[in-house]
Design a protein around this motif. Structure first.
Motif, PDB file in Angstrom:
ATOM      1  N   ILE A  18      60.836  23.752 -39.733  1.00 43.17           N
ATOM      2  CA  ILE A  18      60.525  21.448 -39.763  1.00 43.17           C
ATOM      3  C   ILE A  18      59.589  21.506 -39.239  1.00 43.17           C
ATOM      4  N   LYS A  19      58.840  20.058 -39.997  1.00 39.17           N
ATOM      5  CA  LYS A  19      57.494  19.257 -39.448  1.00 39.17           C
ATOM      6  C   LYS A  19      58.080  18.278 -38.229  1.00 39.17           C
ATOM      7  N   VAL A  20      57.620  18.331 -37.202  1.00 40.95           N
ATOM      8  CA  VAL A  20      58.347  18.016 -35.959  1.00 40.95           C
ATOM      9  C   VAL A  20      56.801  17.086 -35.361  1.00 40.95           C
ATOM     10  N   ARG A  21      56.903  15.406 -35.217  1.00 44.54           N
ATOM     11  CA  ARG A  21      55.811  15.089 -35.063  1.00 44.54           C
ATOM     12  C   ARG A  21      55.988  14.206 -33.960  1.00 44.54           C
ATOM     13  N   LYS A  72      46.532  18.003 -32.971  1.00 41.84           N
ATOM     14  CA  LYS A  72      46.233  16.412 -33.620  1.00 41.84           C
ATOM     15  C   LYS A  72      46.112  16.315 -35.031  1.00 41.84           C
ATOM     16  N   GLU A  73      46.575  15.629 -35.686  1.00 39.61           N
ATOM     17  CA  GLU A  73      47.022  14.933 -37.096  1.00 39.61           C
ATOM     18  C   GLU A  73      45.961  14.399 -37.569  1.00 39.61           C
TER      19      GLU A  73
END
Length: 75
Positions: A18-21, A72-73
Motif C-alpha cells: 500500500i502506498k501511503v502519502r 519526497k514525491e
C-alpha cells in the motif's frame, strides 16, 4: 511408546503493498524517525483490527535503497 501426530494448519498467506502519502507536516516531524514510523504501524494495525482483521497480521515498512521509508514525491 504412544503414537504422536504433528501437523500444521495451513494458513493462507497474502501480501499487499500500500502506498501511503503524507502531507508535509507543519510541526517539523521527521517522517523517517523510527519512533514515528513504529507509532504509525501501531495505529494502522489498530485500524485494521477494527475493520475485522485478526491479530495474525504483520505490517512492515518497505525501505528505499537509501534506508528511508518516505521520499519526497516528484511532480
Amino acid at each position: 511408546m504412544k503414537p504422536f501426530i504433528c501437523y500444521k494448519k495451513n494458513v493462507p498467506v497474502s501480501m499487499q503493498v500500500i502506498k501511503v502519502r503524507v502531507p508535509k507536516p507543519n510541526s517539523g516531524v521527521d517522517l523517517n524517525d523510527p519512533a514515528f514510523l513504529e507509532e504509525m504501524l501501531v495505529q494502522a494495525k489498530k485500524n485494521l483490527r477494527a475493520q475485522g482483521l485478526d491479530d495474525n497480521i504483520k505490517l512492515t515498512w518497505r525501505k528505499q535503497p537509501d534506508g528511508k521509508v518516505f521520499q519526497k514525491e516528484q511532480k
